[in-house]
Scaffold this motif. Sequence first.
Motif, short mmCIF file in Angstrom:
data_model
loop_
_atom_site.label_atom_id
_atom_site.label_comp_id
_atom_site.label_asym_id
_atom_site.label_seq_id
_atom_site.Cartn_x
_atom_site.Cartn_y
_atom_site.Cartn_z
N ALA A 12 0.81 -1.22 0.00
CA ALA A 12 0.00 0.00 0.00
C ALA A 12 0.84 1.27 0.00
O ALA A 12 0.63 2.16 0.81
CB ALA A 12 -0.97 -0.01 1.18
N MET A 13 1.80 1.35 -0.93
CA MET A 13 2.55 2.60 -1.05
C MET A 13 2.35 3.27 -2.40
O MET A 13 3.09 4.18 -2.76
CB MET A 13 4.04 2.39 -0.74
N ILE A 14 1.35 2.85 -3.15
CA ILE A 14 1.08 3.44 -4.47
C ILE A 14 0.59 4.88 -4.33
O ILE A 14 1.04 5.77 -5.04
CB ILE A 14 0.03 2.60 -5.24
N GLY A 15 -0.33 5.15 -3.42
CA GLY A 15 -0.88 6.49 -3.26
C GLY A 15 0.18 7.54 -2.95
O GLY A 15 0.36 8.49 -3.69
N PRO A 16 0.92 7.37 -1.85
CA PRO A 16 1.94 8.37 -1.51
C PRO A 16 3.17 8.32 -2.42
O PRO A 16 3.87 9.31 -2.56
CB PRO A 16 2.32 8.04 -0.07
N GLY A 17 3.45 7.18 -3.02
CA GLY A 17 4.61 7.07 -3.92
C GLY A 17 5.90 6.67 -3.24
O GLY A 17 6.85 6.27 -3.90
N HIS A 18 5.92 6.75 -1.93
CA HIS A 18 7.09 6.33 -1.17
C HIS A 18 6.62 5.97 0.23
O HIS A 18 5.51 6.31 0.64
CB HIS A 18 8.16 7.43 -1.12
N ALA A 19 7.47 5.26 0.98
CA ALA A 19 7.09 4.86 2.33
C ALA A 19 8.36 4.57 3.13
O ALA A 19 9.41 4.24 2.57
CB ALA A 19 6.21 3.62 2.30
N ARG A 20 8.24 4.68 4.43
CA ARG A 20 9.32 4.29 5.33
C ARG A 20 9.20 2.78 5.51
O ARG A 20 8.13 2.26 5.87
CB ARG A 20 9.17 5.02 6.67
N VAL A 21 10.30 2.05 5.25
CA VAL A 21 10.27 0.59 5.27
C VAL A 21 11.41 0.02 6.10
O VAL A 21 12.42 0.68 6.35
CB VAL A 21 10.35 0.01 3.84
N ARG A 22 11.23 -1.23 6.50
CA ARG A 22 12.28 -2.03 7.13
C ARG A 22 12.67 -3.13 6.15
O ARG A 22 11.82 -3.78 5.56
CB ARG A 22 11.78 -2.66 8.42
N LEU A 23 13.98 -3.33 5.96
CA LEU A 23 14.48 -4.37 5.07
C LEU A 23 15.07 -5.50 5.89
O LEU A 23 15.87 -5.26 6.80
CB LEU A 23 15.58 -3.81 4.15
N GLU A 24 14.70 -6.74 5.54
CA GLU A 24 15.24 -7.92 6.18
C GLU A 24 15.62 -8.93 5.12
O GLU A 24 14.83 -9.21 4.22
CB GLU A 24 14.21 -8.53 7.13
N VAL A 25 16.82 -9.49 5.22
CA VAL A 25 17.25 -10.53 4.29
C VAL A 25 16.59 -11.83 4.69
O VAL A 25 16.56 -12.19 5.87
CB VAL A 25 18.79 -10.69 4.31
N VAL A 26 16.03 -12.56 3.72
CA VAL A 26 15.36 -13.83 3.96
C VAL A 26 16.38 -14.95 3.79
O VAL A 26 17.02 -15.07 2.75
CB VAL A 26 14.19 -14.04 2.97
N ARG A 27 16.51 -15.77 4.82
CA ARG A 27 17.40 -16.93 4.76
C ARG A 27 16.57 -18.18 5.02
O ARG A 27 15.81 -18.24 5.98
CB ARG A 27 18.48 -16.83 5.82
N GLU A 28 16.70 -19.17 4.13
CA GLU A 28 15.98 -20.42 4.31
C GLU A 28 16.83 -21.36 5.15
O GLU A 28 18.02 -21.51 4.93
CB GLU A 28 15.65 -21.07 2.97
N ILE A 29 16.18 -21.99 6.15
CA ILE A 29 16.88 -22.94 7.01
C ILE A 29 16.19 -24.29 6.93
O ILE A 29 14.98 -24.38 6.83
CB ILE A 29 16.95 -22.44 8.47
N ALA A 30 16.97 -25.34 6.96
CA ALA A 30 16.43 -26.69 6.80
C ALA A 30 15.91 -27.24 8.10
O ALA A 30 16.13 -26.80 9.14
CB ALA A 30 17.50 -27.63 6.27
#
Length: 170
Positions: free
Chosen positions: A152-170
């Motif tokens: 839901a960031m289409i309206g404002p065009g930008h947003a404050r976000v948190r980035l997390e790297v996804v790691r798969e674990i067995a």
Amino acid sequence: MVKRLRRIGLPRVLALGLAVLTSAAPAQTAFSAPAPTPRLQSLEQAVASVGDPALDEAVATKLPIVRQAFEQVGEGNASYYGNELAGNRTSSGERFDPHAYTCAHRSLPLGTKLRVTNLANGRSVIVRVNDRGPFTRGRILDMSLAAARDIAMIGPGHARVRLEVVREIA
């Protein structure tokens, strides 16, 4: 049909197809009548039965469970780029598709999967880094149109976000 498949997501469609195609007939004994051959469902029927508890259970028992760990790599402002760049080559060499879940990051390795969470509403999406950028001061990520729509960031065009790297674990 294509819009409906995009809404439920490719992993879900593949899981449904696997459940439908791998359903086996019950074993026969020497004294029983032959079991009817299982009828394969069409893709439309499989997609229409999304949310069916019996199908969900079949999918859950036949697919391996993949657990994921998330490692936070930053917070900042993100923007998106839309249809105006469709078809252009990205840094990874593939063509940009605004309907794919991809993003541009300055330094993370190409192919890295990120969970991007909109801090204003808590919605998140998983995207793959396939390009370099953004080149606008104060931005840490450029996302595709589809990913931006999901958080839901289409309206404002930008947003404050948190980035997390996804790691798969067995």
